[in-house]
Design an enzyme around this catalytic site. Structure first.
Site, mmCIF file in Angstrom:
data_model
loop_
_atom_site.group_PDB
_atom_site.id
_atom_site.type_symbol
_atom_site.label_atom_id
_atom_site.label_comp_id
_atom_site.label_asym_id
_atom_site.label_seq_id
_atom_site.Cartn_x
_atom_site.Cartn_y
_atom_site.Cartn_z
ATOM 1 N N HIS A 65 0.868 -1.186 0.000
ATOM 2 C CA HIS A 65 0.000 0.000 0.000
ATOM 3 C C HIS A 65 0.903 1.233 0.000
ATOM 4 O O HIS A 65 1.625 1.473 0.968
ATOM 5 C CB HIS A 65 -0.902 0.005 1.235
ATOM 6 C CG HIS A 65 -1.865 -1.151 1.262
ATOM 7 N ND1 HIS A 65 -3.111 -1.104 0.700
ATOM 8 C CD2 HIS A 65 -1.737 -2.413 1.755
ATOM 9 C CE1 HIS A 65 -3.727 -2.275 0.841
ATOM 10 N NE2 HIS A 65 -2.907 -3.085 1.489
ATOM 11 N N HIS A 182 -9.300 -10.227 -1.368
ATOM 12 C CA HIS A 182 -9.179 -10.054 0.085
ATOM 13 C C HIS A 182 -10.337 -10.849 0.668
ATOM 14 O O HIS A 182 -11.483 -10.415 0.622
ATOM 15 C CB HIS A 182 -9.283 -8.569 0.454
ATOM 16 C CG HIS A 182 -9.200 -8.316 1.928
ATOM 17 N ND1 HIS A 182 -8.331 -7.410 2.483
ATOM 18 C CD2 HIS A 182 -9.870 -8.838 2.975
ATOM 19 C CE1 HIS A 182 -8.478 -7.394 3.806
ATOM 20 N NE2 HIS A 182 -9.412 -8.255 4.121
ATOM 21 N N ASP A 308 2.143 -7.009 2.331
ATOM 22 C CA ASP A 308 0.967 -6.238 2.796
ATOM 23 C C ASP A 308 1.426 -5.010 3.596
ATOM 24 O O ASP A 308 0.798 -4.637 4.593
ATOM 25 C CB ASP A 308 0.003 -7.104 3.615
ATOM 26 C CG ASP A 308 -1.390 -6.476 3.682
ATOM 27 O OD1 ASP A 308 -1.614 -5.408 3.067
ATOM 28 O OD2 ASP A 308 -2.252 -7.046 4.365
#
Ligand code: DOR
Length: 432
Positions: A65, A182, A308
């Site tokens: 991210h 997800h 992640d």
């Protein structure tokens, strides 16, 4: 270092694509791997002594991210890219839950443009599967692929509507890009913030049960099978999901999967001190789940290790466990953390590198993941024995939300090359 030729001398060359694990030299020339063999002699090359180190294809993190556009106080494409190369990653795939969401070609285009200017690592945008990550209206997948999106995902959110997920999978097949799920059934997650089990009970925190993931993965596998599409399961955290993915692969379903370093090495016991840096979605699970993820990683059920990396500001994490946002940073610690799996003999070095580089390249259909002559010179030099103490304040990420802060780690990237250019050296830092 702008020498015409760079010679990485005497390292342990680990090239999973070729099944190569041997001491050799690697010659880099004009952005390409020019030769891999013993005793290379060239005049005027820049020599890098790689003795005692691993020389691997550049690591590829398929789940990051980067927070830009919109939340640059947590991270931006430049800072995330610098954290990536400092962690040994030459490429990262960035998730679509930015502000605005990466659900249209203009945003994808912006990310690529920013990355070209600001990031020493390659950046591969993952576009949203549904508009605004709202789970109801599909994005313009063909236009997004045309703009440079490499995969589709509503990561951070889930696609609860089975009909929408089915159509997303069907269209993804037409555009030739995987759908990254997800997998958390929100109706089963409820208000859970930590793995459902004894630790949650002891701490008095609402539990998020393993079945929330297992049920969602089961649905997605069935939908992927009828769609004949490539489903990729993000951050697998449960024994049940590993078992289902293993069975699906045996049945020939087009599924790949990843696990995060934290799910492979930590358990819900980490949350005992209510440290919100241990709060992550899906949550840290039981030792049994962690061990099943490790077994799945070892036997190839889990194809990739993905960080992640989820930066959050300190003021956001310094809240009650129930309200702090989930996520931990990981780009600069991932390699050291998973090298523990080599030391405890869960996985051999060549297979670890396959999951950190070769498989992510193949899943995303990008170059890299190999050291064949003529291949792009994205290369990571790793000292597997280096001892260091992690201090995020000295790192490149803008955020510090890591459960590894202050911990002794072993192994790190000492040099990272992207397109044949040295972009990071442990003694000099990030060079671009
Ligand atoms: O822990 C997480 N943080 N899991 C996600 O899926 C999203 C991520 C984020 O964006 O912060």
């Amino acid at each position: 270092m702008k020498a015409r030729q760079i010679l990485l001398r005497g390292g342990r060359v680990l090239d999973p694509a070729a099944g190569r694990d041997e001491t050799a030299d690697v010659l880099i020339e004009r952005g390409r791997v020019a030769a891999v063999c013993r005793g290379i002699e060239v005049e005027n090359a820049e020599i890098v002594d790689a003795a005692g180190c691993w020389v691997t294809p550049g690591l590829i993190d398929m789940h990051t991210h980067l927070r830009e556009p919109g939340q640059e106080y947590k991270e931006d494409i430049g800072s995330g890219g610098r954290a990536a190369v400092a962690g040994g990653f030459t490429a990262v795939a960035c998730m679509a839950n930015t502000q605005p969401v990466n659900d249209d070609p203009a945003t994808t285009d912006f990310i690529i443009d920013r990355a070209n200017h600001d990031s020493p690592a390659r950046v591969y945008p993952v576009a949203a599967a549904t508009r605004g990550l709202e789970g109801s209206v599909m994005t313009e997948m063909a236009a997004l692929v045309e703009a440079g999106a490499v995969a589709f995902s509503d990561d951070g959110e889930t696609i609860a509507d089975g009909g929408v997920m089915r159509h997303v999978l069907e269209y993804s097949k037409l555009v030739g890009a995987p759908v990254i799920t997800h997998a958390e059934d929100r109706t089963l997650v409820g208000n859970g913030v930590i793995n459902e089990g004894a630790v949650a009970t002891r701490l008095g925190l609402p539990g998020n049960p393993a079945i929330a993931e297992v049920v969602h993965v089961a649905r997605d596998l069935i939908l992927a099978e009828i769609a004949g599409a490539h489903l990729h399961v993000a951050h697998v955290s449960t024994r049940g999901a590993v078992d289902l993915i293993r069975q699906a692969k045996e049945r020939g379903i087009g599924v790949t999967a990843e696990a995060a370093p934290h799910h492979l090495t930590l358990t819900d016991e980490e949350a005992a001190g209510y440290d919100t840096n241990t709060k992550v979605a899906p949550p840290l699970r039981s030792a049994e789940d962690r061990d099943a993820c490790c077994a799945g990683l070892a036997d190839g059920t889990l194809d990739a290790i993905a960080t992640d990396h989820a930066p959050h500001a300190q003021h956001e994490k310094e809240l009650e466990f129930t309200v702090a946002p989930p996520g931990m940073i990981g780009l600069e610690t991932a390699l050291a953390v998973v090298l523990e799996l080599v030391r405890n003999e869960t996985i051999a070095p060549l297979e670890l590198v396959r999951r950190l580089s070769t498989n992510p390249a193949r899943i995303l259909r990008r170059p890299g993941g190999e050291l064949a002559e003529g291949s792009v010179a994205d290369v990571t030099v790793i000292d597997p024995d280096a001892q260091w103490v992690y201090d995020p304040a000295k790192g490149y990420s803008k955020s510090r939300n890591s459960p590894w802060t202050g911990r002794k780690l072993q192994g790190r990237a000492v040099a990272t090359f992207v397109n044949g250019e040295l972009v990071y050296h442990v003694d000099q830092g990030v060079l671009t």
